[in-house]
Design an enzyme around this catalytic site. Structure first.
Site, PDB file in Angstrom:
ATOM      1  N   HIS A 166       3.095  -7.557   1.807  1.00  0.00           N
ATOM      2  CA  HIS A 166       2.386  -8.458   2.721  1.00  0.00           C
ATOM      3  C   HIS A 166       1.298  -9.232   1.990  1.00  0.00           C
ATOM      4  CE1 HIS A 166      -0.056  -4.784   2.554  1.00  0.00           C
ATOM      5  NE2 HIS A 166      -1.097  -5.546   2.860  1.00  0.00           N
ATOM      6  N   ARG A 209      -1.017  -4.710  -6.416  1.00  0.00           N
ATOM      7  CA  ARG A 209      -0.689  -6.131  -6.439  1.00  0.00           C
ATOM      8  C   ARG A 209       0.623  -6.367  -7.197  1.00  0.00           C
ATOM      9  NH1 ARG A 209      -5.940  -6.636  -8.664  1.00  0.00           N
ATOM     10  NH2 ARG A 209      -7.526  -6.760  -7.045  1.00  0.00           N
ATOM     11  N   HIS A 250       0.829  -1.203   0.000  1.00  0.00           N
ATOM     12  CA  HIS A 250       0.000   0.000   0.000  1.00  0.00           C
ATOM     13  C   HIS A 250       0.866   1.257   0.000  1.00  0.00           C
ATOM     14  CE1 HIS A 250      -3.264  -2.698   0.775  1.00  0.00           C
ATOM     15  NE2 HIS A 250      -2.854  -2.998   1.990  1.00  0.00           N
ATOM     16  N   GLU A 289      -2.131  -0.141   8.085  1.00  0.00           N
ATOM     17  CA  GLU A 289      -3.148  -1.001   8.681  1.00  0.00           C
ATOM     18  C   GLU A 289      -2.524  -1.896   9.742  1.00  0.00           C
ATOM     19  OE1 GLU A 289      -4.653  -3.155   5.320  1.00  0.00           O
ATOM     20  OE2 GLU A 289      -2.803  -4.262   5.016  1.00  0.00           O
TER      21      GLU A 289
END
Length: 322
Positions: A178, A198, A103, A120
């Site tokens: 991740h 991605r 991200h 996150e």
């Protein structure tokens, strides 16, 4: 005048190629299909949750935000970039491996207009024996070596695998490569963003039968090759009646608490609080009302709620703004 009270929302469910049916274990009425995400508290163009209890029933979180502003959400309770609710709370069912992803930060120039970056954290609610996640790159991986590995189809050799079990927690700042893997159910507290880049998706078809898009250049641009500050921890040291800090970032603080009996707590004028019930059940009391809670439920406590009490036997996550 409407008095502040804990808000519970109708989740927005998202079908994902890697999803399953595990969220049914929480008594959630999930739709047909491979349900990978339950957006439990959301104020985003791709999903906005609706209040399902009390005087504000049937209002969207965006409408609550517009009507009650800082009084309910706190002086820190809004994104400075787009004015929306700053966090997004999810439950994830990983019936299959998620794509290898990363991200961006808030200031990445490739972000869509008005979108935030995404930092996150995960709290593992359930994990089948032998479950793992992808959590960062192996030592020494550079942009050049990763780009070559992608071209050669050997990206998995560059990735760090970590075994997981229920109760583990992972902080995932933007820039961390991740992926959740099969057999894991997690609670996710994140910036209010739906931007994911991605790197690799196992060459599998998406729900429409076509390969899902990859975002190689954006991913290579935003990866923190020298380390992102990601941290993980076991949380079995939590004791009843005390908060154990799991993650602290510029965007949220997340703590784990064990409820055993009655626990008197308070919100502050600076920030709302979000409760995610991980295990157990009990009763949430405040000035003017009470409601039962159980595992899998999430509640938004207004900043001006002030005093409240958790009763019962339960494991709870509490999130608020720093």
């Amino acid at each position: 005048m409407i008095k502040p009270y804990p808000l519970q929302f109708q989740p927005e469910f998202k079908e994902r190629v890697w999803g399953g049916r595990a969220l049914e274990q929480f008594g959630l009425d999930i739709p047909e299909g491979h349900i990978g995400e339950g957006w439990m508290i959301a104020d985003h163009p791709n999903g906005t949750t609706t209040v399902m209890n009390g005087d504000l029933k049937d209002l969207g979180l965006d409408q609550v935000r517009e009507q009650f502003g800082q009084e309910w959400f706190g002086s820190k309770g809004f994104s400075e970039i787009n004015g929306r609710f700053p966090l997004l709370i999810k439950l994830l069912d990983c019936n299959d491996d998620l794509s290898i992803q990363v991200h961006p930060t808030d200031d990445y120039e490739g972000l869509p207009q008005g979108e935030l970056g995404k930092t996150e954290m995960w709290y593992v609610l359930d994990a089948k024996p032998g479950s793992k996640i992808i959590y960062g790159l192996n030592n020494g991986v550079t942009r050049e070596s990763l780009q070559l590995a992608i071209a050669n189809g050997t990206i998995t050799d560059s990735l760090r695998e970590v075994p997981v079990e229920a109760g583990d927690t992972f902080y995932i700042p933007s820039g961390t490569v991740h992926a959740l893997c099969a057999g894991v159910v997690v609670a996710e507290i994140q910036q209010n963003s739906d931007t994911t880049y991605r790197l690799y998706d196992y060459n599998r078809p998406g729900l429409d039968g076509k390969p899902r898009d990859l975002h190689i250049e954006d991913s290579l641009n935003v990866i923190a090759y020298e380390g992102s500050g990601a941290t993980m921890m076991k949380t079995d040291t939590a004791i009843p009646g005390e908060w154990l800090q799991l993650a602290k970032s510029p965007y949220f603080i997340v703590e784990k608490g064990i409820v055993s009996g009655a626990w008197s707590l308070t919100t502050t004028p600076a920030s709302f609080a979000i409760l995610v019930i991980c295990e157990g059940q009990g009763r949430l009391n405040w000035d003017g009302g009470s409601l039962d809670y159980k595992a899998g439920q999430c509640f938004l406590l207004p900043a001006n709620l002030l005093q409240y009490t958790l009763e019962g036997n339960a494991t709870v996550l509490r999130s608020y703004l720093p």
